[in-house]
Enzyme design. Structure first.
Site, short mmCIF file in Angstrom:
data_model
loop_
_atom_site.label_atom_id
_atom_site.label_comp_id
_atom_site.label_asym_id
_atom_site.label_seq_id
_atom_site.Cartn_x
_atom_site.Cartn_y
_atom_site.Cartn_z
N LYS A 113 -10.58 -43.63 -25.54
CA LYS A 113 -9.22 -43.40 -26.08
C LYS A 113 -9.02 -41.93 -26.44
O LYS A 113 -8.04 -41.30 -26.03
CB LYS A 113 -9.00 -44.27 -27.32
CG LYS A 113 -7.73 -43.94 -28.08
CD LYS A 113 -6.47 -44.19 -27.26
CE LYS A 113 -5.26 -43.65 -27.97
NZ LYS A 113 -4.02 -43.84 -27.21
N CYS A 119 -0.36 -37.74 -30.63
CA CYS A 119 -1.55 -38.15 -29.85
C CYS A 119 -2.37 -36.93 -29.46
O CYS A 119 -3.47 -36.70 -29.94
CB CYS A 119 -1.12 -38.89 -28.60
SG CYS A 119 -0.11 -40.30 -28.92
N1 SAJ Z 1 3.77 -31.57 -22.20
C1 SAJ Z 1 3.71 -30.36 -21.51
N2 SAJ Z 1 3.45 -30.37 -20.18
C2 SAJ Z 1 3.22 -31.54 -19.51
C3 SAJ Z 1 3.27 -32.77 -20.23
C4 SAJ Z 1 3.55 -32.75 -21.57
O1 SAJ Z 1 3.92 -29.29 -22.09
O2 SAJ Z 1 3.00 -31.52 -18.30
C5 SAJ Z 1 4.03 -31.55 -23.64
C6 SAJ Z 1 5.29 -32.30 -24.02
O3 SAJ Z 1 6.39 -31.42 -24.04
C7 SAJ Z 1 4.94 -32.79 -25.42
C8 SAJ Z 1 3.45 -32.97 -25.40
O4 SAJ Z 1 2.96 -32.24 -24.27
O5 SAJ Z 1 5.27 -31.79 -26.38
C9 SAJ Z 1 2.95 -34.41 -25.30
O6 SAJ Z 1 3.63 -34.99 -24.21
P1 SAJ Z 1 3.12 -36.42 -23.61
O7 SAJ Z 1 3.93 -36.64 -22.39
O8 SAJ Z 1 1.65 -36.45 -23.50
O9 SAJ Z 1 3.62 -37.50 -24.68
P2 SAJ Z 1 2.83 -38.17 -25.88
O10 SAJ Z 1 2.33 -37.15 -26.82
O11 SAJ Z 1 3.72 -39.23 -26.40
O12 SAJ Z 1 1.55 -38.85 -25.17
C10 SAJ Z 1 1.51 -40.24 -25.01
C11 SAJ Z 1 0.05 -40.63 -24.94
N3 SAJ Z 1 -0.01 -42.07 -25.02
C12 SAJ Z 1 -0.86 -42.66 -25.92
O13 SAJ Z 1 -1.60 -42.03 -26.65
C13 SAJ Z 1 -0.84 -44.12 -25.95
C14 SAJ Z 1 -0.57 -40.16 -23.66
O14 SAJ Z 1 -1.86 -40.80 -23.52
C15 SAJ Z 1 0.26 -40.53 -22.46
O15 SAJ Z 1 -0.34 -39.95 -21.29
C16 SAJ Z 1 1.66 -39.96 -22.63
O16 SAJ Z 1 2.22 -40.56 -23.83
C17 SAJ Z 1 2.54 -40.32 -21.43
O17 SAJ Z 1 2.01 -40.16 -20.30
O18 SAJ Z 1 3.70 -40.69 -21.65
#
Ligand code: SAJ
Length: 477
Positions: A230, A288
């Site tokens: 995780k 996360c």
């Molecule tokens: N981000 C970037 N570049 C990217 C992707 C994301 O800068 O290519 C930034 C986003 O703007 C944000 C942050 O990273 O500020 C996090 O984005 P995220 O898409 O990872 O969203 P989270 O934080 O909600 O991550 C969750 C996580 N899910 C769980 O922990 C159950 C992660 O494991 C998932 O991969 C992600 O959602 C998802 O894919 O939606």
């Protein structure tokens, strides 16, 4: 008696408890309650001032969660009217159950000291220990530091109950993998990591989760391996983002367009040679990715103490990735400051329109938003920051404007921090007129705009990774 015999005597799982009525526990409880062979599910919620209101709401079949959760309200209505799900503050009911899951959050008090705040989680574990009976299964779903299940959680359960894990009761970790907006779908369709402290516990926890899964399947392993899975799955996502953020900074320094390079590298596809190219941006927020790396680091420092072979004096690659991602708001600040200098405007007293306060595009979630450190840097330099976010109306200590035009009016700089779709329709001419400036600054943190369209209108443009445009000639209009 062996645990296997104790469980056989207990019989198949019929009555379940879920501690923590949050965005993880509520859908989990509702889905358990919808399984025909499960007779009753209790949702345990402390009747506290801040969240006691959830008890009555949930018992009316209403969800206290913000935002759209497809299918959740209908499911809650169904299981509450069928009396299969009941929310209660009476933790003594745990004594009559076959299985209990714990989904209580574990934020960090102070990231750098790797000190997570386990107090709420441990209070939940203690409550379970108080009423624990032989033959029960206890499952931790919260994201926890590797070593917690076999460590302090097991000790607390044994001390409170006088029972022995792996002998009198089963104990496992089955980390949640849900994302807001798709909670039910994620629980049903994602594969479920199930890690017991021993084989029998893994088997019992598999029995608990299997009926809930539709497309997902159970992936069994040890409790500690489940904790590492995780935390590492988020650590790796953060690492991938840091890798492309670092490349974006390199491309800016070398005067090239990171998106050309990304397209080039991304073209290497198939046969296991594909690169995990994510997207550079203004920063990484959320609950996360900003913490799970530190859980993993803490785990290896504790569990792996004295055993880790690693290059001497080199920092953890994963923590370095965190630092690179946490640097991006500072980089956005420096891009803003440099652009204002080119426009002949001092940062002190300048008006900055900060577009996007949520940490994620098209979301209202502001946890650990990278916009906040960026705004702090500006305010510390005497700039006036006008924040707009179509999904966020207020945030403690941060005045927000309801309309984007209000933020842009008379602004010296317009900065795109979150990739909300509403910002895709911004028009350079309108923005310039609203700003009233000869050379307004535009800083693009999410690769949202076409630089040339703005440069032609006399804007001073800066963009993450746009080394090909960040030094552009000024256009007099
Ligand atoms: N981000 C970037 N570049 C990217 C992707 C994301 O800068 O290519 C930034 C986003 O703007 C944000 C942050 O990273 O500020 C996090 O984005 P995220 O898409 O990872 O969203 P989270 O934080 O909600 O991550 C969750 C996580 N899910 C769980 O922990 C159950 C992660 O494991 C998932 O991969 C992600 O959602 C998802 O894919 O939606």
């Amino acid at each position: 008696m062996t645990l296997d015999a104790v469980l056989k005597e207990k019989g198949p799982i019929k009555k379940i408890g879920v501690l923590g009525m949050g965005y993880v526990g509520i859908p989990a409880a509702a889905l358990f309650a919808d399984v025909p062979q499960y007779e009753r599910v209790y949702g345990f919620q402390r009747d506290s001032a801040s969240s006691g209101y959830k008890i009555a709401m949930l018992n009316r079949g209403e969800s206290p969660l913000k935002g759209e959760e497809p299918g959740l309200e209908e499911l809650l209505q169904k299981v509450t009217s069928a009396q299969k799900f009941i929310c209660t503050a009476d933790f003594s009911k745990i004594a009559e159950l076959d299985a209990v899951t714990i989904s209580i959050q574990t934020p960090f008090l102070n990231k750098e000291d790797l000190l997570p705040d386990f107090s709420a989680l441990m209070e939940g574990v203690k409550n379970v220990g108080l009423y624990l009976q032989p033959g029960m299964l206890v499952v931790l779903e919260s994201t926890i530091t590797p070593g917690t299940t076999i460590g302090i959680a097991r000790e607390l359960l044994e001390n409170e109950s006088g029972l022995k894990a792996g002998v009198d009761f089963a104990l496992a970790h089955a980390p949640e993998r849900v994302m807001v907006g798709r909670l039910l779908r994620n629980i049903r369709e994602h594969d479920r990591i199930v890690g017991g402290i021993d084989e029998v516990s893994t088997q019992r926890a598999t029995e608990l989760y299997a009926p809930v899964l539709t497309r997902g399947k159970v992936i069994p392993m040890s409790a500690t391996a489940a904790e590492v899975t995780k935390t590492a799955e988020n650590t790796f996502r953060d690492l991938q983002i840091a890798a492309i953020n670092e490349l974006a900074l390199y491309c800016e320094a070398m005067g090239i367009n990171v998106y050309d390079v990304r397209t080039g590298i991304d073209s290497l596809k198939g046969e296991g040679i594909t690169r995990a190219m994510l997207w550079p941006g203004a920063g990484v927020g959320g609950h996360c990715l900003t913490k799970d790396t530190y859980h993993l680091e803490r785990g290896v420092r504790q569990l792996g103490k004295g055993m880790l072979d690693y290059p001497a004096d080199e920092p953890s690659l994963y923590v370095l990735a965190r630092h690179i991602n946490d640097f991006m708001p500072t980089h956005m600040f420096r891009l803003t400051k440099g652009a204002l200098q080119r426009a002949g405007v001092s940062l002190k007293g300048a008006k900055i329109a900060l577009l996007g306060w949520a940490f994620l595009a098209n979301s209202d979630d502001t946890r650990n938003t990278p916009s906040e450190p960026y705004r702090d840097l500006l305010v510390n330099e005497g700039a006036i920051v006008s924040v707009h976010d179509p999904y966020v109306a207020d945030y403690p200590g941060v005045p927000m404007v309801p309309f984007v035009e209000e933020a842009i009016e008379n602004a010296d700089a317009i900065v795109i921090f979150a990739g909300h779709h509403q910002y895709r329709t911004l028009k350079p001419l309108e923005l310039k007129q609203l700003s009233g400036k000869k050379h307004p600054v535009i800083v693009d943190g999410r690769n949202f705009i076409d630089p040339d369209v703005y440069i032609r209108e006399g804007f001073v443009y800066k963009g993450i990774g746009r080394g090909d445009k960040n030094g552009h000639a000024m256009v007099e209009r």
